[in-house]
Design a protein around this motif. Structure first.
Motif, mmCIF file in Angstrom:
data_model
loop_
_atom_site.group_PDB
_atom_site.id
_atom_site.type_symbol
_atom_site.label_atom_id
_atom_site.label_comp_id
_atom_site.label_asym_id
_atom_site.label_seq_id
_atom_site.Cartn_x
_atom_site.Cartn_y
_atom_site.Cartn_z
ATOM 1 N N LEU A 107 0.826 -1.211 0.000
ATOM 2 C CA LEU A 107 0.000 0.000 0.000
ATOM 3 C C LEU A 107 0.860 1.261 0.000
ATOM 4 N N THR A 108 1.977 1.229 0.730
ATOM 5 C CA THR A 108 2.884 2.376 0.773
ATOM 6 C C THR A 108 3.443 2.682 -0.613
ATOM 7 N N VAL A 109 3.914 1.655 -1.290
ATOM 8 C CA VAL A 109 4.498 1.833 -2.624
ATOM 9 C C VAL A 109 3.438 2.247 -3.635
ATOM 10 N N PHE A 110 2.235 1.671 -3.519
ATOM 11 C CA PHE A 110 1.165 2.054 -4.436
ATOM 12 C C PHE A 110 0.860 3.548 -4.333
ATOM 13 N N VAL A 112 13.493 4.822 -2.396
ATOM 14 C CA VAL A 112 12.120 4.325 -2.350
ATOM 15 C C VAL A 112 12.001 2.937 -2.986
ATOM 16 N N ILE A 113 11.904 2.855 -4.306
ATOM 17 C CA ILE A 113 11.624 1.577 -4.955
ATOM 18 C C ILE A 113 12.707 0.525 -4.709
ATOM 19 N N PRO A 114 14.008 0.822 -4.877
ATOM 20 C CA PRO A 114 15.004 -0.235 -4.614
ATOM 21 C C PRO A 114 14.944 -0.762 -3.181
ATOM 22 N N ILE A 115 14.727 0.131 -2.225
ATOM 23 C CA ILE A 115 14.660 -0.290 -0.829
ATOM 24 C C ILE A 115 13.386 -1.098 -0.578
ATOM 25 N N ALA A 116 12.274 -0.659 -1.156
ATOM 26 C CA ALA A 116 11.021 -1.406 -1.002
ATOM 27 C C ALA A 116 11.132 -2.791 -1.642
ATOM 28 N N MET A 117 11.790 -2.877 -2.796
ATOM 29 C CA MET A 117 11.980 -4.173 -3.460
ATOM 30 C C MET A 117 12.865 -5.087 -2.617
ATOM 31 N N GLY A 124 9.260 -15.485 -8.052
ATOM 32 C CA GLY A 124 8.582 -14.854 -9.185
ATOM 33 C C GLY A 124 7.178 -14.410 -8.848
ATOM 34 N N GLU A 125 6.426 -15.289 -8.156
ATOM 35 C CA GLU A 125 5.054 -14.950 -7.791
ATOM 36 C C GLU A 125 5.000 -13.778 -6.824
ATOM 37 N N MET A 126 5.841 -13.820 -5.767
ATOM 38 C CA MET A 126 5.751 -12.785 -4.745
ATOM 39 C C MET A 126 6.241 -11.445 -5.265
ATOM 40 N N MET A 127 7.347 -11.437 -6.021
ATOM 41 C CA MET A 127 7.839 -10.174 -6.556
ATOM 42 C C MET A 127 6.932 -9.668 -7.669
ATOM 43 N N GLY A 128 6.297 -10.593 -8.395
ATOM 44 C CA GLY A 128 5.307 -10.179 -9.381
ATOM 45 C C GLY A 128 4.108 -9.527 -8.717
ATOM 46 N N THR A 129 3.677 -10.110 -7.577
ATOM 47 C CA THR A 129 2.573 -9.524 -6.814
ATOM 48 C C THR A 129 2.954 -8.146 -6.287
ATOM 49 N N PHE A 130 4.164 -8.049 -5.740
ATOM 50 C CA PHE A 130 4.617 -6.751 -5.230
ATOM 51 C C PHE A 130 4.675 -5.709 -6.345
ATOM 52 N N SER A 131 5.090 -6.135 -7.531
ATOM 53 C CA SER A 131 5.198 -5.189 -8.651
ATOM 54 C C SER A 131 3.853 -4.631 -9.072
ATOM 55 N N ILE A 132 2.763 -5.322 -8.693
ATOM 56 C CA ILE A 132 1.430 -4.803 -8.994
ATOM 57 C C ILE A 132 1.255 -3.419 -8.368
ATOM 58 N N ALA A 133 1.811 -3.228 -7.164
ATOM 59 C CA ALA A 133 1.697 -1.925 -6.500
ATOM 60 C C ALA A 133 2.352 -0.840 -7.345
ATOM 61 N N THR A 134 3.551 -1.129 -7.842
ATOM 62 C CA THR A 134 4.262 -0.155 -8.664
ATOM 63 C C THR A 134 3.555 0.080 -9.982
ATOM 64 N N MET A 135 3.222 -1.018 -10.668
ATOM 65 C CA MET A 135 2.633 -0.906 -11.997
ATOM 66 C C MET A 135 1.242 -0.282 -11.962
ATOM 67 N N THR A 136 0.437 -0.653 -10.951
ATOM 68 C CA THR A 136 -0.911 -0.082 -10.859
ATOM 69 C C THR A 136 -0.841 1.405 -10.530
ATOM 70 N N LEU A 140 -1.054 -0.864 -16.556
ATOM 71 C CA LEU A 140 -2.092 -1.669 -15.914
ATOM 72 C C LEU A 140 -2.091 -3.108 -16.428
ATOM 73 N N LEU A 141 -1.818 -3.277 -17.711
ATOM 74 C CA LEU A 141 -1.746 -4.631 -18.247
ATOM 75 C C LEU A 141 -0.551 -5.378 -17.657
ATOM 76 N N MET A 142 0.582 -4.686 -17.529
ATOM 77 C CA MET A 142 1.724 -5.287 -16.847
ATOM 78 C C MET A 142 1.344 -5.693 -15.423
ATOM 79 N N SER A 143 0.609 -4.821 -14.761
ATOM 80 C CA SER A 143 0.174 -5.102 -13.393
ATOM 81 C C SER A 143 -0.722 -6.324 -13.328
ATOM 82 N N LEU A 144 -1.647 -6.427 -14.256
ATOM 83 C CA LEU A 144 -2.635 -7.504 -14.254
ATOM 84 C C LEU A 144 -1.992 -8.876 -14.393
#
Length: 398
Positions: free
Chosen positions: A20-23, A118-123, A136-148, A260-264
């Motif tokens: 939520l913070t990164v989003f 911000v982003i490197p530290i959050a990652m 892959g799954e967890m970092m992909g899920t986390f990337s949803i915050a950035t991409m969305t 958004l498509l990347m996020s999805l």
């Protein structure tokens, strides 16, 4: 923290706080995305000068990230993340008082330094929460915050600017960054479980390990090359789209659709990459799709045509990114997650330095269409180089 189910142990409470913070932070940054090239042009930037506006941000970010990442491994991540978000909020106010291109470039330099926290530290924080075999799954899920955030941001930014003017977009960045800083400070715990492991090795030793690993150098090369596509889209796509008759709101929609498509698809493609172990094919497919869609942009003149190409590019990014960042997480367990994510994002920022200036030179020397032809060709050639690095890593110990 609740640990009663496998899903909950994979996604602990602090993961969702971080999410939520990164989003919130990326939503604010995305809001000024479609505005920045046009704002810079109004202040007198064109060609190389316009490239410098974006490259200045990335230059300071590139220099700062490995240092911040290394020290976050030593001293903890939370203080850097909170400080970066506070600086985001303060610097965004400065855009309201910018009157010439020189002032804007200086602000972009400062903004880039804040971004390194911000982003490197959050990652890195998220990477340490990722379970083995689920990277892959967890970092992909986390990337949803950035991409969305970056995806919805341009849409809101275009609408805010059309309806209320430039000031509304910059003020939105200020408020959202401040809110993100509050969330991180109040609710995000510091990581302590792997502090001893994270603090091993000097900065020079970590750098040596990175340079000697062909696999990680291949991933850094991927990040750099793919940033040519991203940097070109951010810097010059709005100008091209405006030239073919698209409104600022439409430009915001196009940029949003891409993200958004990347996020999805980040999470499902990340999970599939984990299950199959096919990191290399996913990354290669994403690079090829990015190259083709970028090359075809000058042939697109309608909103629908531009939309389709942004959809293709978004799918390419969703295929490649979770697989690549999963490799970085695995490497981060060896040298420190902050250092690994710092170098990964440094490759991104290096691309963001090169892409706008290089594209600006092409724009001044030829025309805006040539930017997309040349960068698309370079990305395709870069795909071959990436494949060679990864294949040689499989034959040679990293």
């Amino acid at each position: 923290m609740v640990k009663s189910t496998d899903a909950q142990s994979t996604y602990p409470t602090e993961f969702w706080i971080l999410f939520l913070t990164v989003f919130a932070a990326m939503l604010g940054l995305g809001i000024i995305g479609p505005l920045m090239p046009i704002f810079a042009s109004r202040l007198g930037a064109a060609g190389i000068a316009l490239g410098l506006v974006f490259s200045g941000f990335s230059l300071s970010r590139t220099i700062t990230m490995p240092i911040v990442g290394y020290h976050s491994d030593k001293h903890g991540r939370k203080q850097f993340l909170v400080m970066g978000l506070i600086l985001y909020s303060l610097i965004s106010i400065g855009y309201l008082f910018t009157h010439n291109i020189i002032e804007l470039i200086w602000l972009r330099l400062l903004h880039g330094m804040a971004s390194a926290m911000v982003i490197p530290i959050a990652m890195a924080y998220a990477g340490e929460l990722a379970r083995r075999g689920k990277e892959g799954e967890m970092m992909g899920t986390f990337s949803i915050a950035t991409m969305t955030g970056l995806g919805v941001g341009p849409l809101l930014g275009g609408v805010l600017t059309d309806w209320f003017g430039e000031s509304a977009a910059f003020l939105a960045l200020t408020v959202l960054s401040g809110f993100a800083a509050f969330l991180a400070f109040r609710f995000l715990p510091e990581q302590h479980g792997t502090r001893k492991k994270r603090s091993s090795g000097s900065f020079r030793e970590n750098l040596k390990q990175v340079v000697q690993s062909r696999k990680i150098m291949g991933v850094l090369w991927f990040r750099f090359v793919m940033t040519l596509a991203r940097g070109t889209i951010i810097s010059f796509f709005p100008l091209y789209a405006a030239a073919v008759g698209q409104s600022l709101s439409n430009i915001g929609i196009l940029l949003s659709i891409n993200m958004l498509l990347m996020s999805l698809f980040q999470k499902p493609f990340g999970r599939l990459s984990d299950k199959t172990g096919w990191r290399l094919p996913f990354i290669l497919a994403g690079m090829v799709l990015a190259a083709i869609s970028l090359f075809l942009i000058p042939y697109a003149h309608s909103f629908v045509q531009l939309l389709i190409l942004n959809l293709v590019m978004g799918i390419g990014g969703a295929l490649a990114f979770p697989a690549a960042v999963a490799l970085v997480v695995e490497f981060g367990r060896q040298i420190g997650m902050g250092s690994a994510m710092g170098y990964f994002n440094m490759a991104l920022s290096t691309g963001m330095i090169f892409a706008p200036i290089f594209s600006g030179v092409i724009y001044d020397a030829v025309n805006i269409q040539a930017i997309f032809y040349i960068n698309g060709t370079i990305i395709l050639a870069g795909t071959v180089v990436f494949y060679g690095l990864i294949r040689s890593a499989k034959r040679t110990p990293a």
